[in-house]
Design an enzyme around this catalytic site. Structure first.
Site, short mmCIF file in Angstrom:
data_model
loop_
_atom_site.label_atom_id
_atom_site.label_comp_id
_atom_site.label_asym_id
_atom_site.label_seq_id
_atom_site.Cartn_x
_atom_site.Cartn_y
_atom_site.Cartn_z
N ASP A 151 0.80 -1.06 -0.20
CA ASP A 151 0.05 0.07 0.10
C ASP A 151 0.78 1.25 -0.01
OD1 ASP A 151 -1.54 -2.21 0.67
OD2 ASP A 151 -2.88 -1.18 2.05
N HIS A 160 -0.73 4.61 0.06
CA HIS A 160 -1.57 5.53 0.69
C HIS A 160 -0.98 7.08 0.74
CE1 HIS A 160 -4.49 3.09 2.30
NE2 HIS A 160 -3.65 2.27 2.97
N ASP A 166 -4.80 0.66 -2.86
CA ASP A 166 -4.55 1.58 -1.85
C ASP A 166 -3.46 2.53 -2.13
OD1 ASP A 166 -6.81 0.83 -0.61
OD2 ASP A 166 -5.87 0.21 1.28
N ASN A 186 -9.20 -0.87 -1.51
CA ASN A 186 -10.76 -0.48 -0.99
C ASN A 186 -10.98 1.11 -0.55
OD1 ASN A 186 -8.63 -1.28 1.33
ND2 ASN A 186 -10.00 -0.62 2.70
N HIS A 187 -9.57 1.71 -0.60
CA HIS A 187 -9.71 3.04 -0.55
C HIS A 187 -10.14 3.71 -1.92
CE1 HIS A 187 -8.32 4.23 3.47
NE2 HIS A 187 -7.98 2.83 3.72
N HIS A 224 -2.80 -4.44 2.04
CA HIS A 224 -3.85 -4.21 2.90
C HIS A 224 -3.57 -4.30 4.40
CE1 HIS A 224 -8.13 -3.42 3.94
NE2 HIS A 224 -8.44 -4.78 4.49
MN LIG Z 1 -6.59 -1.56 2.08
#
Ligand SMILES: [Mn+2]
Length: 231
Positions: free
Chosen positions: A20, A22, A49, A75-76, A189
């Site tokens: 990820d 982010h 993500d 999911n983001h 994740h």
């Molecule tokens: Mn995630």
């Protein structure tokens, strides 16, 4: 949406997967320099993500335009898509989990992001000399890759999609069952202190977004390169 994207073997350079991101694209760039990533022949595969939490979520669109950068939808990204599509969403929770930059963007900008995020595949399958390697964000809900790919093609039921992008079941249950039909499945994740391998499932998020420790998995060698940056 192209839900499953198949990618041909890299005949020239190396392929790496990364956990990820982010919104920490500066750190990612430094980490890539640290491992000697060569944009002329190497490729980078993200487990999703890309956005939320870090300071540079907007950069995701720039990275997605790069010919050597591939990503599945995390999911983001799915939260951003859900918001714009008017699906039910706990907006306070989304904000608390790093979605403020998106919630506070103009409707025009949100539409621009979601156009890209909604077109990301849910799974990638990359050919290597030693066999196919799969990537998705969180967990494979089937013990057979083919079975999951078949579901993706017809359109995953919401529960299957939720598992794929949100589940931590294999990690929590220490499930060593391999995913048949793949040499390795690579997921993110859930940040951990080191890369964890359960069966043939590689959990590669070592929290580069959290503490500057990025792990890169060479898809052909299944060999981990680490970069630890000052966070
Ligand atoms: Mn995630």
């Amino acid at each position: 949406m192209g839900r499953l994207q198949r990618v041909a073997r890299n005949e020239r350079g190396r392929d790496f997967a990364v956990g990820d991101i982010h919104g920490h694209f500066r750190r990612l760039e430094q980490a890539l320099i640290a491992i000697g990533f060569d944009v002329r022949q190497d490729r980078l595969f993200s487990v999703g993500d890309l956005v939320d939490r870090g300071p540079e979520s907007e950069e995701a669109l720039v990275w997605l335009q790069r010919p050597w950068f591939y990503a599945v939808q995390g999911n983001h990204e799915a939260l951003a898509v859900a918001l714009v599509q008017g699906q039910w969403l706990d907006v306070d929770l989304y904000r608390a989990n790093g979605g403020a930059w998106f919630l506070d963007s103009s409707a025009e900008d949100q539409a621009r992001y979601v156009e890209q995020f909604s077109s990301l595949p849910l799974a990638l399958e990359v050919d290597t000399l030693a066999g196919p390697v799969g990537l998705l964000h969180a967990d494979c809900p089937c013990s057979s890759w083919q079975e999951w790919c078949d579901q993706l093609v017809v359109g995953p039921v919401k529960t299957a999609l939720d598992v794929s992008q949100w589940s931590r079941r294999r990690l929590l249950q220490n499930d060593l069952t391999p995913v048949a039909g793949l040499r390795a499945l690579i997921v993110g994740h859930t940040p951990g202190q080191s890369v964890r391998v359960l069966g043939n499932v590689w959990h590669i998020d070592t929290g580069g977004w959290l503490n500057g420790h990025f792990s890169f998995l060479d898809l052909a060698e299944l060999d981990v390169r680490s970069a630890r940056l000052e966070s």
